[in-house]
Design a protein around this motif. Sequence first.
Motif, mmCIF file in Angstrom:
data_model
loop_
_atom_site.group_PDB
_atom_site.id
_atom_site.type_symbol
_atom_site.label_atom_id
_atom_site.label_comp_id
_atom_site.label_asym_id
_atom_site.label_seq_id
_atom_site.Cartn_x
_atom_site.Cartn_y
_atom_site.Cartn_z
ATOM 1 N N ILE A 16 -46.501 2.946 12.482
ATOM 2 C CA ILE A 16 -46.648 3.309 13.901
ATOM 3 C C ILE A 16 -45.329 3.830 14.461
ATOM 4 O O ILE A 16 -45.291 4.856 15.155
ATOM 5 C CB ILE A 16 -47.129 2.090 14.712
ATOM 6 N N LYS A 17 -44.245 3.141 14.141
ATOM 7 C CA LYS A 17 -42.942 3.509 14.698
ATOM 8 C C LYS A 17 -42.492 4.889 14.229
ATOM 9 O O LYS A 17 -42.009 5.703 15.030
ATOM 10 C CB LYS A 17 -41.916 2.450 14.303
ATOM 11 N N LEU A 18 -42.635 5.174 12.963
ATOM 12 C CA LEU A 18 -42.215 6.472 12.427
ATOM 13 C C LEU A 18 -43.057 7.611 12.989
ATOM 14 O O LEU A 18 -42.542 8.696 13.276
ATOM 15 C CB LEU A 18 -42.286 6.461 10.905
ATOM 16 N N GLU A 19 -44.345 7.367 13.134
ATOM 17 C CA GLU A 19 -45.239 8.430 13.596
ATOM 18 C C GLU A 19 -45.033 8.760 15.067
ATOM 19 O O GLU A 19 -45.490 9.808 15.534
ATOM 20 C CB GLU A 19 -46.687 8.027 13.321
ATOM 21 N N GLN A 20 -44.334 7.893 15.804
ATOM 22 C CA GLN A 20 -44.013 8.200 17.201
ATOM 23 C C GLN A 20 -42.929 9.269 17.299
ATOM 24 O O GLN A 20 -42.789 9.937 18.321
ATOM 25 C CB GLN A 20 -43.538 6.922 17.919
ATOM 26 N N LYS A 21 -42.166 9.420 16.233
ATOM 27 C CA LYS A 21 -41.059 10.374 16.238
ATOM 28 C C LYS A 21 -41.446 11.717 15.615
ATOM 29 O O LYS A 21 -41.215 12.768 16.197
ATOM 30 C CB LYS A 21 -39.873 9.759 15.480
ATOM 31 N N ASP A 22 -41.995 11.700 14.436
ATOM 32 C CA ASP A 22 -42.294 12.928 13.690
ATOM 33 C C ASP A 22 -43.612 12.780 12.941
ATOM 34 O O ASP A 22 -44.177 11.689 12.846
ATOM 35 C CB ASP A 22 -41.189 13.222 12.664
ATOM 36 N N ASP A 23 -44.071 13.893 12.388
ATOM 37 C CA ASP A 23 -45.185 13.813 11.456
ATOM 38 C C ASP A 23 -44.699 13.082 10.207
ATOM 39 O O ASP A 23 -43.583 13.315 9.735
ATOM 40 C CB ASP A 23 -45.658 15.215 11.063
ATOM 41 N N VAL A 24 -45.534 12.207 9.691
ATOM 42 C CA VAL A 24 -45.177 11.458 8.489
ATOM 43 C C VAL A 24 -46.219 11.737 7.419
ATOM 44 O O VAL A 24 -47.427 11.602 7.654
ATOM 45 C CB VAL A 24 -45.103 9.936 8.763
ATOM 46 N N ILE A 25 -45.748 12.160 6.262
ATOM 47 C CA ILE A 25 -46.621 12.483 5.144
ATOM 48 C C ILE A 25 -46.412 11.441 4.044
ATOM 49 O O ILE A 25 -45.275 11.207 3.617
ATOM 50 C CB ILE A 25 -46.315 13.876 4.581
ATOM 51 N N TYR A 26 -47.485 10.826 3.603
ATOM 52 C CA TYR A 26 -47.411 9.867 2.498
ATOM 53 C C TYR A 26 -47.975 10.539 1.249
ATOM 54 O O TYR A 26 -49.148 10.897 1.196
ATOM 55 C CB TYR A 26 -48.217 8.608 2.819
ATOM 56 N N PHE A 27 -47.108 10.728 0.266
ATOM 57 C CA PHE A 27 -47.545 11.383 -0.966
ATOM 58 C C PHE A 27 -46.726 10.805 -2.114
ATOM 59 O O PHE A 27 -45.565 11.158 -2.293
ATOM 60 C CB PHE A 27 -47.346 12.899 -0.876
ATOM 61 N N PRO A 28 -47.304 9.898 -2.906
ATOM 62 C CA PRO A 28 -46.534 9.168 -3.920
ATOM 63 C C PRO A 28 -46.004 9.989 -5.105
ATOM 64 O O PRO A 28 -45.130 9.514 -5.820
ATOM 65 C CB PRO A 28 -47.533 8.110 -4.407
#
Length: 235
Positions: A18-30
């Motif tokens: 939640i905290k990271l997504e308030q700042k920028d787009d966050v992409i999870y790709f392992p």
Amino acid sequence: MAILITYPKNKVPVYWRIKLEQKDDVIYFPFRVLKAVKLSTAAKKEIKGSRNLVITSLFGAQVFCDHLKKLNSRAPIYVLSEKIKDMLVTVNNPVEVASGENRAALLAMLKDRGITDVCWLIGNKAEKYYRDFIGEKVVIYSNSWDQVHEGRALKLFMKQRITSALVTSPSNFDRMYKVMTRVDSIEYRRINYYVLGKSTGNYLKEKGLKVIFPNCKEKVLENVLDNLWHYEREH
């Protein structure tokens, strides 16, 4: 602009998602495909007869719970984080956590206790890192890559400009690099790379990249995410 995290989304604490997504787009790709491997009779015998077991990853713990716990339900299991211990909640084995979330701390604990009869349950990409460690090593899962996932990654980089990336292993970076340079030959050099351990960090530093190491030995993932969040907030 976006943050890339090469770590499964469901393994990242909700608070940080939640905290990271308030700042920028966050992409999870392992940048990996993890699968349990079919063990040989000799490998099963090794696990069954070991007086001590070591598990160093969350997926390794999952594989043990799903496929291997009946082979040895007595031997103490040594792990390098509380998260791995939590993953082993369904096993009967006693579980002990190293003082720091790294291989060196785990090995030091075994040496301090005079433990030599030990079996390390690892992934295929980790074999080279444990070659000189005391005890036996059994590969219980594979870390692989394929064209389907590479195609998905290519679409990702064509749509987004990455400013910071959490990279969890040299193989993750190699796969990421191969895809990124198909889109832009130098963009990967502008990224801030956050790592969980020294081996990955040193691998990236040798390539002349900007690397941010964790500054504590416990709750390493949370520490790295906190560092990443503060940097992104200030820039």
